[in-house]
Design a protein around this motif. Structure first.
Motif, short mmCIF file in Angstrom:
data_model
loop_
_atom_site.label_atom_id
_atom_site.label_comp_id
_atom_site.label_asym_id
_atom_site.label_seq_id
_atom_site.Cartn_x
_atom_site.Cartn_y
_atom_site.Cartn_z
N LYS A 1 0.86 -1.19 0.00
CA LYS A 1 0.00 0.00 0.00
C LYS A 1 0.90 1.24 0.00
O LYS A 1 2.08 1.15 0.34
N ARG A 2 0.30 2.38 -0.34
CA ARG A 2 1.05 3.65 -0.27
C ARG A 2 1.67 3.79 1.11
O ARG A 2 1.00 3.61 2.13
N GLY A 3 2.95 4.15 1.15
CA GLY A 3 3.65 4.25 2.43
C GLY A 3 3.48 5.60 3.10
O GLY A 3 3.07 6.58 2.45
N PRO A 4 3.81 5.70 4.39
CA PRO A 4 3.59 6.94 5.13
C PRO A 4 4.46 8.12 4.66
O PRO A 4 3.98 9.25 4.62
N LEU A 5 5.71 7.85 4.29
CA LEU A 5 6.55 8.97 3.81
C LEU A 5 6.03 9.48 2.47
O LEU A 5 6.01 10.69 2.22
N THR A 6 5.61 8.55 1.63
CA THR A 6 5.04 8.95 0.33
C THR A 6 3.82 9.83 0.55
O THR A 6 3.68 10.89 -0.07
N ALA A 7 2.93 9.40 1.44
CA ALA A 7 1.70 10.16 1.69
C ALA A 7 2.03 11.54 2.26
O ALA A 7 1.44 12.55 1.85
N ALA A 8 3.00 11.60 3.17
CA ALA A 8 3.36 12.89 3.77
C ALA A 8 3.94 13.82 2.69
O ALA A 8 3.58 15.01 2.61
N LEU A 9 4.80 13.28 1.85
CA LEU A 9 5.41 14.12 0.81
C LEU A 9 4.38 14.54 -0.23
O LEU A 9 4.42 15.66 -0.74
N GLN A 10 3.43 13.66 -0.53
CA GLN A 10 2.35 14.05 -1.47
C GLN A 10 1.58 15.24 -0.92
O GLN A 10 1.23 16.16 -1.66
N SER A 11 1.33 15.21 0.39
CA SER A 11 0.57 16.28 0.99
C SER A 11 1.36 17.61 0.96
O SER A 11 0.82 18.67 0.62
N HIS A 12 2.66 17.54 1.27
CA HIS A 12 3.49 18.76 1.19
C HIS A 12 3.61 19.26 -0.26
O HIS A 12 3.63 20.45 -0.52
N TYR A 13 3.69 18.31 -1.17
CA TYR A 13 3.79 18.69 -2.59
C TYR A 13 2.51 19.38 -3.03
O TYR A 13 2.53 20.40 -3.72
N ASP A 14 1.37 18.85 -2.58
CA ASP A 14 0.10 19.45 -2.95
C ASP A 14 0.00 20.89 -2.42
O ASP A 14 -0.47 21.79 -3.12
N ASP A 15 0.47 21.09 -1.19
CA ASP A 15 0.49 22.45 -0.64
C ASP A 15 1.37 23.36 -1.51
O ASP A 15 1.00 24.49 -1.80
N ALA A 16 2.52 22.84 -1.90
CA ALA A 16 3.46 23.67 -2.67
C ALA A 16 2.87 24.05 -4.02
O ALA A 16 2.91 25.23 -4.41
N VAL A 17 2.29 23.08 -4.73
CA VAL A 17 1.81 23.38 -6.09
C VAL A 17 0.54 24.23 -6.06
O VAL A 17 0.25 24.93 -7.03
N ARG A 18 -0.18 24.19 -4.95
CA ARG A 18 -1.41 24.99 -4.86
C ARG A 18 -1.18 26.30 -4.11
O ARG A 18 -2.10 26.91 -3.58
#
Ligand code: PMP
Length: 311
Positions: A274-291
């Motif tokens: 399954k999607r791992g915790p570091l991946t999920a955390a970085l996705q969330s920070h990336y989403d903040d950055a791009v938005r």
């Protein structure tokens, strides 16, 4: 897809159907072009383009390597990217392609084409991958990644994507979502259109720029966010194939793919599959950055809302 109304070519907005290159242009015939894929995101108030300056800087480096000269400055190209999104009235996530190409010439003499060049910019709405949370099943491609001594992957030219196409088609025909290519040394290079990051024992690892990869802007963004938000440096070192089988997490990184979890490699589950915790955390920070909700407003260029009329 419904065709957008407008594109940009050689200095002006044109109707989508009028954005054409000749069948005998070197860009169309041999893939003798260089390009960038840039995303524009719908933010809380306006649309904005993400890291457009960095993409145009890489476009310049690709052009320099191919001695491709165009009569437009980066400032002009940047404005043109914004104009295309604005003219089409896009208000959802969008993918912009900037292509600089060798145009028509008299014969197969590469030097005959150096002055005949053009640029076109197109944009289409592009939602996030449906696998953003569930993750993608990857194979290891039987095709090797092109290398710096024959088809340099550092140069983002359309011709290089023949290699990506072979690998991706093979993967999809064999029932995978995507694939990872090994380089000529047999270590991990990248996916057909994105870089790859592995998590092992809490460490973030990606192959170095000398591993047969494009020098990715998304992976550079991830490196900054991982350091700043999580205090984890991104290590650049060679990755062996079998490390992918025992990695805790793997994700792809690219402008189009964004951060995409890889949940199996050659049908071996990555971590618990399954999607791992570091991946999920970085996705969330990336989403903040791009938005434009993050700490890097300098990465986001606002795009004015659509005008009523375009001349
Ligand atoms: N590798 C390849 C082959 C690509 O096409 C891309 C997408 N541009 C990437 C890596 C990721 O680069 P970026 O993060 O700059 O989009």
């Amino acid at each position: 897809m419904t065709a957008p109304d407008y594109a940009w070519q050689n200095g002006r907005l044109v109707r989508w159907d009028d954005c054409v290159v000749h069948a005998r242009s070197q860009g169309a015939f041999w893939g003798a072009n260089v390009f960038e894929g840039i995303r524009a995101y719908a933010g809380p108030e306006t649309m904005h383009a993400f890291r457009v300056d960095d993409h145009l800087a890489r476009l310049r480096r690709s052009m320099k390597s191919l001695h491709l000269e165009i009569g437009h400055s980066d400032a002009e190209l940047k404005q043109a990217c914004l104009d295309v999104v604005q003219a089409n009235g896009f208000n959802t996530d969008t993918h912009i392609c900037v292509v600089a190409y060798f145009d028509e010439g008299p014969n197969f003499d590469p030097l005959a084409y150096t002055t005949s060049t053009g640029v076109h910019i197109t944009a289409i709405p592009m939602p996030r991958s449906a696998k953003h949370e569930t993750g993608a099943a990857a194979s290891i491609a039987s095709w090797r990644r092109i290398s710096d001594d024959s088809m340099p992957p550092r140069i983002k030219t359309g011709a290089n994507y023949h290699n990506s196409r072979l690998a991706q088609h093979e993967a999809v025909r064999n029932g995978y979502d995507t694939t990872l290519l090994l380089n000529q040394r047999g270590t991990v290079a990248e996916a057909p259109g994105s870089c790859v990051v592995m998590v092992r024992d809490g460490e973030l690892v990606t192959p170095p720029g000398t591993s047969g990869v494009l020098e990715g802007i998304t992976v550079a963004t991830v490196a900054r966010l991982a350091e700043e938000k999580l205090g984890i440096p991104l290590r650049r070192r060679e990755i062996d194939r079998t490390e992918l089988y025992v990695a805790d997490e793997i994700f792809l990184c690219g402008t189009l793919a964004e951060l995409l979890p890889v949940t199996s490699v050659d049908r071996n589950p990555v971590g618990d599959g399954k999607r791992g915790p570091l991946t999920a955390a970085l996705q969330s920070h990336y989403d903040d950055a791009v938005r434009a909700r993050g700490d890097h407003p300098e990465w986001c260029t606002p795009i004015a809302p659509a005008r009523e009329e375009v001349t």
